[in-house]
Design a protein around this motif. Structure first.
Motif, short mmCIF file in Angstrom:
data_model
loop_
_atom_site.label_atom_id
_atom_site.label_comp_id
_atom_site.label_asym_id
_atom_site.label_seq_id
_atom_site.Cartn_x
_atom_site.Cartn_y
_atom_site.Cartn_z
N SER A 362 71.00 87.15 62.53
CA SER A 362 69.91 87.01 61.56
C SER A 362 69.91 88.18 60.59
O SER A 362 70.34 89.28 60.92
N PHE A 363 69.39 87.91 59.40
CA PHE A 363 69.06 88.99 58.47
C PHE A 363 67.89 89.79 59.04
O PHE A 363 67.02 89.26 59.74
N VAL A 392 71.12 72.73 60.17
CA VAL A 392 69.88 72.35 60.87
C VAL A 392 68.66 72.54 59.98
O VAL A 392 67.53 72.53 60.49
N GLY A 393 68.89 72.70 58.70
CA GLY A 393 67.76 72.72 57.78
C GLY A 393 67.20 74.07 57.43
O GLY A 393 66.03 74.18 57.06
N ARG A 394 68.02 75.11 57.53
CA ARG A 394 67.58 76.46 57.14
C ARG A 394 68.51 76.98 56.05
O ARG A 394 69.46 77.70 56.33
N PRO A 395 68.23 76.62 54.80
CA PRO A 395 69.17 76.91 53.72
C PRO A 395 69.16 78.34 53.20
O PRO A 395 70.08 78.73 52.47
N THR A 396 68.15 79.16 53.54
CA THR A 396 68.08 80.52 52.98
C THR A 396 68.07 81.57 54.08
O THR A 396 67.84 81.28 55.26
N LEU A 397 68.29 82.81 53.65
CA LEU A 397 68.18 83.95 54.58
C LEU A 397 66.82 83.96 55.25
O LEU A 397 66.70 84.21 56.45
N TYR A 398 65.79 83.71 54.46
CA TYR A 398 64.42 83.76 54.96
C TYR A 398 64.21 82.77 56.10
O TYR A 398 63.55 83.08 57.10
N ASP A 399 64.77 81.57 55.97
CA ASP A 399 64.54 80.52 56.97
C ASP A 399 65.03 80.93 58.35
O ASP A 399 64.33 80.78 59.36
N THR A 400 66.25 81.44 58.42
CA THR A 400 66.79 81.88 59.71
C THR A 400 66.07 83.12 60.21
O THR A 400 65.79 83.26 61.41
N TRP A 401 65.75 84.01 59.32
CA TRP A 401 65.01 85.24 59.68
C TRP A 401 63.67 84.88 60.32
O TRP A 401 63.30 85.42 61.37
N LEU A 402 62.95 83.95 59.71
CA LEU A 402 61.66 83.52 60.25
C LEU A 402 61.82 82.81 61.59
O LEU A 402 61.04 83.04 62.53
N ALA A 403 62.83 81.96 61.70
CA ALA A 403 63.02 81.19 62.92
C ALA A 403 63.46 82.06 64.09
O ALA A 403 63.04 81.85 65.24
N TYR A 405 63.50 85.67 64.17
CA TYR A 405 62.77 86.94 64.34
C TYR A 405 61.36 86.81 63.75
O TYR A 405 61.01 87.51 62.79
N PRO A 406 60.52 85.93 64.30
CA PRO A 406 59.15 85.84 63.79
C PRO A 406 58.33 87.07 64.16
O PRO A 406 58.59 87.71 65.19
N ASP A 407 57.37 87.40 63.32
CA ASP A 407 56.44 88.49 63.61
C ASP A 407 55.40 87.97 64.60
O ASP A 407 54.59 87.11 64.26
N ASP A 408 55.43 88.48 65.81
CA ASP A 408 54.55 88.00 66.87
C ASP A 408 53.22 88.74 66.93
O ASP A 408 52.42 88.50 67.84
N SER A 409 52.97 89.62 65.97
CA SER A 409 51.70 90.35 65.99
C SER A 409 50.56 89.38 65.65
O SER A 409 50.79 88.31 65.08
N PRO A 410 49.31 89.72 66.02
CA PRO A 410 48.18 88.83 65.73
C PRO A 410 48.11 88.45 64.26
O PRO A 410 48.16 89.31 63.38
N GLY A 411 48.04 87.17 64.00
CA GLY A 411 47.98 86.69 62.63
C GLY A 411 49.33 86.63 61.94
O GLY A 411 49.42 86.27 60.77
N GLY A 412 50.39 86.98 62.66
CA GLY A 412 51.71 87.00 62.05
C GLY A 412 52.28 85.60 61.87
O GLY A 412 52.32 84.82 62.82
N SER A 413 52.69 85.28 60.67
CA SER A 413 53.31 83.99 60.38
C SER A 413 54.52 84.16 59.49
O SER A 413 54.97 83.22 58.84
N ARG A 414 55.05 85.37 59.47
CA ARG A 414 56.19 85.69 58.63
C ARG A 414 57.26 86.35 59.50
O ARG A 414 57.05 86.64 60.67
N PRO A 415 58.45 86.61 58.92
CA PRO A 415 59.49 87.29 59.70
C PRO A 415 59.11 88.73 60.06
O PRO A 415 58.28 89.36 59.39
N LEU A 416 59.73 89.22 61.09
CA LEU A 416 59.52 90.59 61.53
C LEU A 416 60.24 91.56 60.60
O LEU A 416 61.39 91.33 60.21
N VAL A 417 59.57 92.64 60.22
CA VAL A 417 60.18 93.76 59.51
C VAL A 417 60.03 94.99 60.38
O VAL A 417 58.93 95.31 60.84
N LEU A 418 61.12 95.67 60.63
CA LEU A 418 61.11 96.79 61.57
C LEU A 418 60.73 98.10 60.87
O LEU A 418 60.97 98.26 59.66
N PRO A 419 60.18 99.05 61.61
CA PRO A 419 59.98 100.41 61.07
C PRO A 419 61.30 101.17 61.12
O PRO A 419 62.26 100.73 61.75
#
Length: 614
Positions: A362-363, A392-403, A405-419
């Protein structure tokens, strides 16, 4: 039979050499065709065949920092960029302290009579046929390991060498004082492992790559048949990450004042890296028994002058090709120190690419929260280099990143970004100058060990082009991301900073901090209400700023800094955390840090308002 251990780390030669940094400044022409045209041109003009050509040239020979080959490559890049029509391409030279092995290093096990039972390898054995050019010249060492000879009659294993590992040893009444400590790579920065061992009185350290981390399928499924590390693979790398150690806080130019070597922030104990084959022999033979270790270093210093050059510009892009990153983030740090005033005043963002491909799962991005939005926006414009993911229907970097490495923090609905911490060239820009920074790469699946061949002799052209990225499509995608981000920050009327995500992050970090330290703060009778109010004020000002903007300066990093327990990651509220980790925190010092934070948050809040006074 009593077994002794002798480790000879001979001749780590510390040398003052000229480090070359290639920089260029290019001013964008007026955007007559609109954002879409620039984007389309950028996305369509990055050619994997061109990337392959450059990669082959850059990796054809070893080019350690300060070497003739390193300078030749810098000159070659300069000429190539000038050939592309870019202007103001310059070589920046700095006289800095480097470290290199003078003679091969090794450890030996001896019997009670002093006879050698085993000697470790001081190079990494060839596994390709033929091996890459110059691979046999790569000697195993850790930059800035101490000089001298150390002998000890005790060897202690300390797992990953974290604070928690050393504390666990202490609970079992195992002291590392006057011992040789054997530590495996991973989890935290190697220099912190050594620092923790040295602080507890160790005489020396052996670092090794554990097969559980770098060869989980066994020694037969390793490079060149896979990306995993063969038994002789040895991770090299610096024990310091703060630029030139003799000119701390200032550029290492000809006029610089240099502190004496004995006052430099150098490790005081010898350190030697080995592969897991040699480490297994050591651990089997010692088995907690008494042993002895000898580590030998020589010292030789020379200097030669450099000719640093600066640049001027208004709305510009500055591309940098840093030298001497691995010996201690040196090239970028000296540049940032030399031009600190201009950078603070004019630089709006620092975009970093270091380890481009640690895996192809993943990106992944690392960066401050105010950059998260723009990173995700651009990731949705870049085609997915993973053909199976596209199917499988993930045409962009973002799609695979979200699928993946999702952000599992409360309210998270986007990909994870690391510190991030101090592990790459963003260190000086982010943590010293306060410039919003990011780094990006492709990475492995959660729980997997990234890049098992990291900093070994087997990080080769073949590894990149045949085992990790056939066709170099992941390299192409990274270049597209990098280019799009540079374009956005260079052409938008309003900088694409996510003010609200950043102030929300500060608010959440403050709540987490209180959860951890509230009891200690209460016992110290320290007032935090003004700091709490400043965080609330900052959050409200951020929301108001964005609402008025319709359709920008973040606090200096009293809030974010590299962790003292792991230099690869950041900590929030670092000054407070450092004080509250102490056994008996000083109340006045804690109160002072709270006042400093309060002041900076209020200044940031004021900067976000449209009123002169608030």
């Amino acid at each position: 039979m009593r077994v002794s251990l002798v480790i000879t780390i001979a001749g780590s030669v510390t040398v003052m050499l000229t480090i070359v940094v290639v920089t260029l400044v290019v001013t964008l022409s007026p955007n007559t065709g609109g954002d879409k045209d620039y984007r389309e041109y950028l996305l369509n003009s990055i050619d994997p065949n061109s990337i392959n050509k450059f990669l082959r040239e850059l990796t054809s020979k070893p080019h350690p920092a300060g070497s003739v080959r390193d300078r030749d490559l810098a000159v070659s890049i300069q000429a190539r960029w000038e050939g592309f029509g870019l202007e103001n391409v310059k070589l920046m030279e700095y006289d800095v302290l480097l470290s290199s092995p003078g003679v091969p290093n090794k450890f030996s096990t001896l019997d009670s009579g002093g006879n050698v039972l085993f000697e470790s390898s001081n190079t990494q054995p060839p596994v390709d046929d033929p091996p890459p050019y110059g691979q046999d010249e790569i000697l195993s060492f850790n930059a800035f390991s101490a000089n001298g000879i150390v002998i000890s009659d005790k060897v202690v294993y300390a797992n990953y060498g974290s604070e928690e590992d050393f504390q666990l040893l202490a609970t079992y009444n195992i002291s590392v004082s006057d011992s040789i400590v054997v530590i495996r790579y991973g989890q935290i920065f190697r220099g912190d492992k050594v620092r923790f061992a040295e602080a507890r009185g160790a005489n020396g350290v052996i670092l090794y790559s554990d097969p559980a981390d770098v060869a989980p399928e066994g020694p037969s499924f390793t490079y060149p048949n896979s990306v995993y590390a063969p038994p002789g693979a040895t991770q090299l790398g610096s024990l310091r990450l703060q630029g030139d150690l003799l000119t701390p806080g200032y550029p290492a130019i000809e006029s610089a004042f240099r502190i004496p070597m004995e006052k430099a922030d150098l490790p005081k104990i010898p350190v030697q890296p080995v592969g897991y084959h040699d480490a297994s022999v050591l651990l089997r033979r010692v088995k907690g028994q008494v042993g002895s270790q000898q580590l030998t270093f020589k010292e030789d210093s020379t200097r030669r002058g450099g000719r640093p050059q600066g640049h001027r510009g208004a709305w510009t892009l500055v591309f940098c090709n840093w030298a001497a990153e691995e010996p201690g983030i040196i090239g970028s740090t000296e540049f940032a120190e030399q031009f600190s005033v201009s950078l603070k005043d004019r630089a709006v963002v620092y975009l970093n690419v270091d380890t481009l491909i640690g895996g192809n799962y993943s990106f992944m991005a690392m960066g401050v929260p105010m950059l998260h939005d723009i990173i995700m926006d651009m990731a949705q414009l870049v085609a997915n280099p993973d053909k199976e993911e596209v199917k499988v229907g993930r045409p962009t970097l973002y799609d695979t990143w979200l699928a993946r490495y999702p952000d599992d923090s409360p309210g998270g609905s986007r990909p994870l970004v690391l510190p991030f911490g101090s592990g790459s060239d963003y260190r000086a820009f982010m943590f010293s100058l306060g410039i919003p920074s990011m780094d990006m790469c492709f990475t492995v699946a959660p729980g997997e060990k990234g890049l098992p061949l990291y900093h070994t002799a087997y990080e080769t052209y073949k590894l990149n082009t045949q085992l990790m990225d056939q066709g170099l499509l992941f390299h192409q995608a990274s270049a597209r991301m990098w280019g799009l981000l540079a374009l956005e920050f260079s052409t938008r009327n309003f900088l694409p900073f996510g003010v609200v995500p950043y102030v929300d992050f500060i608010s959440t970090a403050w709540k987490d901090f209180l959860t951890t330290y509230k009891k200690i703060l209460t016992n110290l009778d320290v007032k935090t209400e003004y700091l709490k109010k400043s965080v609330t004020t900052l959050q409200a000002a951020g929301a108001d700023f964005m609402s008025r903007l319709n359709d920008e300066e973040n606090p200096e990093h009293v809030f974010l800094a590299p962790s003292v327990t792991n230099g690869y990651e950041w900590e929030t509220f670092p000054g407070l955390r450092d004080l509250l980790r102490e056994e008996n925190p000083d109340r006045r010092a804690v109160q002072e840090q709270i006042a400093i934070l309060t002041h900076h948050f209020l200044m940031a809040a004021n900067a976000l308002t449209f009123d002169l006074w608030q």
